[in-house]
Motif scaffolding. Structure first.
Motif, mmCIF file in Angstrom:
data_model
loop_
_atom_site.group_PDB
_atom_site.id
_atom_site.type_symbol
_atom_site.label_atom_id
_atom_site.label_comp_id
_atom_site.label_asym_id
_atom_site.label_seq_id
_atom_site.Cartn_x
_atom_site.Cartn_y
_atom_site.Cartn_z
ATOM 1 N N THR A 53 -41.129 -14.265 17.010
ATOM 2 C CA THR A 53 -42.190 -15.402 17.330
ATOM 3 C C THR A 53 -43.364 -14.861 16.597
ATOM 4 N N LYS A 54 -43.815 -13.451 16.646
ATOM 5 C CA LYS A 54 -44.968 -12.867 16.151
ATOM 6 C C LYS A 54 -44.821 -12.864 14.533
ATOM 7 N N LYS A 55 -43.656 -12.763 13.975
ATOM 8 C CA LYS A 55 -43.292 -12.755 12.624
ATOM 9 C C LYS A 55 -43.550 -14.121 12.120
ATOM 10 N N ASN A 56 -42.929 -15.163 12.765
ATOM 11 C CA ASN A 56 -42.964 -16.582 12.273
ATOM 12 C C ASN A 56 -44.310 -17.009 12.444
ATOM 13 N N ASP A 57 -45.258 -16.320 13.229
ATOM 14 C CA ASP A 57 -46.614 -16.899 13.588
ATOM 15 C C ASP A 57 -47.577 -16.399 12.399
ATOM 16 N N TYR A 58 -47.132 -15.067 12.069
ATOM 17 C CA TYR A 58 -47.461 -14.551 10.703
ATOM 18 C C TYR A 58 -47.298 -15.184 9.467
ATOM 19 N N MET A 59 -46.193 -15.649 9.262
ATOM 20 C CA MET A 59 -45.748 -16.316 8.035
ATOM 21 C C MET A 59 -46.330 -17.771 8.059
ATOM 22 N N ARG A 60 -46.536 -18.347 9.153
ATOM 23 C CA ARG A 60 -47.228 -19.665 9.398
ATOM 24 C C ARG A 60 -48.567 -19.644 8.988
ATOM 25 N N PHE A 73 -43.106 -25.049 7.171
ATOM 26 C CA PHE A 73 -42.540 -23.994 7.593
ATOM 27 C C PHE A 73 -42.178 -23.763 8.959
ATOM 28 N N THR A 74 -40.815 -24.089 9.744
ATOM 29 C CA THR A 74 -40.394 -23.988 10.949
ATOM 30 C C THR A 74 -40.132 -22.824 11.556
ATOM 31 N N GLY A 75 -39.929 -21.705 10.803
ATOM 32 C CA GLY A 75 -39.639 -20.435 11.125
ATOM 33 C C GLY A 75 -38.342 -19.919 10.328
#
Length: 84
Positions: A53-60, A73-75
């Motif tokens: 979740t943290k990685k996806n938030d960072y990417m987003r 971006f959905t993850g």
């Protein structure tokens, strides 16, 4: 003389490598702090999902993210967590 020196260097390097492998427990099956018997599967799954979740938030959200169109971006796609 040079051949003898090279031979000794090779023997010393080989000895150092063998000593390292003998003293480390990598690949021997010896007990380590990362043994699978000590892993709580529920806790492991929660930790992995939190990290993802943290990685996806960072990417987003991060400006340094490699994602060009952050609105779509959905993850990232992952395999299910496996504590084994």
């Amino acid at each position: 003389m040079k051949t003898t020196q090279l031979l000794w260097i090779g023997v010393c390097l080989l000895g150092a490598i063998l000593l390292y492998l003998a003293l480390s427990d990598n690949g021997t099956g010896a007990k380590s702090s990362h043994s699978s018997a000590a892993v709580d599967p529920v806790l492991y799954k929660k930790e992995v999902e939190s990290d993802r979740t943290k990685k996806n938030d960072y990417m987003r959200t991060n400006a340094e993210s490699p994602i060009s169109d952050k609105t779509k971006f959905t993850g990232l796609l992952y395999f299910p967590p496996d504590p084994a």
